[in-house]
Design a protein around this motif. Structure first.
Motif, PDB file in Angstrom:
ATOM      1  N   ARG A 297       0.829  -1.199   0.000  1.00 12.56           N
ATOM      2  CA  ARG A 297       0.000   0.000   0.000  1.00 12.56           C
ATOM      3  C   ARG A 297       0.867   1.254   0.000  1.00 12.56           C
ATOM      4  N   ARG A 298       1.915   1.245   0.846  1.00 10.77           N
ATOM      5  CA  ARG A 298       2.723   2.451   0.993  1.00 10.77           C
ATOM      6  C   ARG A 298       4.199   2.250   0.681  1.00 10.77           C
ATOM      7  N   HIS A 299       4.650   1.025   0.573  1.00  7.62           N
ATOM      8  CA  HIS A 299       6.088   0.776   0.452  1.00  7.62           C
ATOM      9  C   HIS A 299       6.674   1.439  -0.799  1.00  7.62           C
ATOM     10  N   THR A 300       7.809   2.115  -0.603  1.00  3.49           N
ATOM     11  CA  THR A 300       8.558   2.724  -1.707  1.00  3.49           C
ATOM     12  C   THR A 300       9.984   2.184  -1.682  1.00  3.49           C
ATOM     13  N   TYR A 301      10.440   1.680  -2.809  1.00  8.06           N
ATOM     14  CA  TYR A 301      11.787   1.123  -2.898  1.00  8.06           C
ATOM     15  C   TYR A 301      12.826   2.234  -2.985  1.00  8.06           C
ATOM     16  N   ALA A 302      13.956   2.030  -2.333  1.00  7.19           N
ATOM     17  CA  ALA A 302      15.105   2.907  -2.527  1.00  7.19           C
ATOM     18  C   ALA A 302      15.708   2.631  -3.898  1.00  7.19           C
ATOM     19  N   PRO A 303      16.431   3.570  -4.485  1.00  9.28           N
ATOM     20  CA  PRO A 303      17.079   3.310  -5.769  1.00  9.28           C
ATOM     21  C   PRO A 303      17.989   2.076  -5.691  1.00  9.28           C
ATOM     22  N   HIS A 304      17.835   1.180  -6.637  1.00 15.10           N
ATOM     23  CA  HIS A 304      18.624  -0.042  -6.633  1.00 15.10           C
ATOM     24  C   HIS A 304      18.636  -0.626  -8.041  1.00 15.10           C
ATOM     25  N   ALA A 305      19.473  -1.635  -8.247  1.00 20.50           N
ATOM     26  CA  ALA A 305      19.565  -2.325  -9.537  1.00 20.50           C
ATOM     27  C   ALA A 305      19.727  -3.815  -9.278  1.00 20.50           C
ATOM     28  N   HIS A 306      19.418  -4.619 -10.298  1.00 22.36           N
ATOM     29  CA  HIS A 306      19.558  -6.074 -10.214  1.00 22.36           C
ATOM     30  C   HIS A 306      20.543  -6.557 -11.272  1.00 22.36           C
ATOM     31  N   GLU A 307      21.236  -7.645 -10.958  1.00 20.04           N
ATOM     32  CA  GLU A 307      22.128  -8.251 -11.944  1.00 20.04           C
ATOM     33  C   GLU A 307      21.339  -9.015 -13.005  1.00 20.04           C
ATOM     34  N   GLU A 308      20.107  -9.392 -12.682  1.00 16.70           N
ATOM     35  CA  GLU A 308      19.278 -10.160 -13.592  1.00 16.70           C
ATOM     36  C   GLU A 308      18.300  -9.227 -14.327  1.00 16.70           C
ATOM     37  N   TYR A 309      17.633  -9.786 -15.336  1.00 14.92           N
ATOM     38  CA  TYR A 309      16.468  -9.122 -15.902  1.00 14.92           C
ATOM     39  C   TYR A 309      15.324  -9.242 -14.891  1.00 14.92           C
TER      40      TYR A 309
END
Length: 282
Positions: free
Chosen positions: A27-39
């Motif tokens: 409902r409210r969660h916001t991700y911090a800037p990040h990246a993944h090694e995968e698609y």
């Protein structure tokens, strides 16, 4: 909508590499800037999420697919204060998207895709594998869908679809699966033995048998299970003997193939009175 994130780890074939699945409801969660090694491949199933990506904003909606290339920084959060957002995502090693295409790693110029059929297929596969991460099912379905994604929506060029000797390949694979139904070999190993890519093996099998390898094997297991249930064995015993993960797994496939549960099938075939072949002449 509650804040919930559930992770499931599937294996691509018996003893094969892992692939992570995420079921998210926020409902409210916001991700911090990040990246993944995968698609990252996600399907929105409710609400609306806004993702900051490549200097712009992606706004998802139910049924849309989002593809984020490896190494690309991004965030994610609710589009408004009331609706929240829900999605199903998987995290695929780059090599999984190169089988069946030409030109190296695929690049997705457009991260937001409108492909209802493929979105529904990803969602079904995600749901099935999250509840029962069967290795053969994961290897039969996910590489196939990821190849379809790359072929339809990336910069890559499709490879050849024709597989010479497809029927012979399919029957060879079928026989190996039948012989080793409790611990079927990985499709990648079978493909290597036949000098094929996994995509070529899957295409040959689907073209010949009409279903992917895991679906064929599940139906074969149901057939074998019927004989054991008719002999009086309990469903819980039979499930392991024919290679299902557990009784619930066998029950799902019994319903799909026969329309009844294993317990109901056992009761019906063991309680039926034998017919009298001698005619009463009185």
């Amino acid at each position: 909508m509650t804040e919930q994130a559930l992770w499931t780890r599937a294996r691509l074939g018996h003893g094969g590499p892992p692939l992570d699945l995420l079921t998210a409801n926020f409902r409210r969660h916001t991700y911090a800037p990040h990246a993944h090694e995968e698609y990252t491949v996600g399907v929105c199933v409710g609400g609306c999420e806004v993702i900051d990506y490549r200097g712009g904003h992606i706004r998802t909606g139910p049924g849309t697919i989002v593809v984020l290339d490896p190494g690309e920084m991004h965030t994610g959060g609710p589009a408004n204060a009331t609706d929240g957002y829900a999605y199903r995502a998987l995290y695929a090693e780059p090599a999984l998207l190169t089988d069946g295409i030409l030109g190296g790693l695929p690049y997705f110029r457009e991260p937001l895709l409108d492909d209802p059929g493929l979105a529904a297929a990803f969602r079904r596969a995600h749901t099935e594998l999250s509840s029962c991460p069967d290795p053969l099912e994961a290897e039969s379905v996910l590489p196939w869908l990821l190849t379809a994604l790359a072929r339809r929506h990336s910069t890559a060029r499709p490879g050849r679809d024709l597989v010479p000797g497809a029927r012979t390949i399919a029957l060879t694979v079928r026989d190996r699966l039948a012989d080793e139904l409790t611990a079927p070999p990985a499709l990648s190993c079978l493909a290597a033995d036949l000098g094929l890519s996994r995509y070529q093996l899957l295409r040959a099998f689907r073209t010949t048998m009409g279903v992917p390898p895991y679906a064929w094997l599940a139906q074969y297991r149901v057939s074998r299970a019927r004989g054991l249930l008719e002999a009086g064995l309990r469903p819980a015993e039979v499930a392991g003997l024919v290679g299902f993960a557990d009784q619930a797994h066998m029950t799902r496939w019994f319903r799909r193939v026969l329309g009844v549960t294993p317990a109901a099938y056992r009761t019906s075939v063991t309680s039926a009175a034998p017919r009298n072949s001698v005619q009463d002449t009185r």
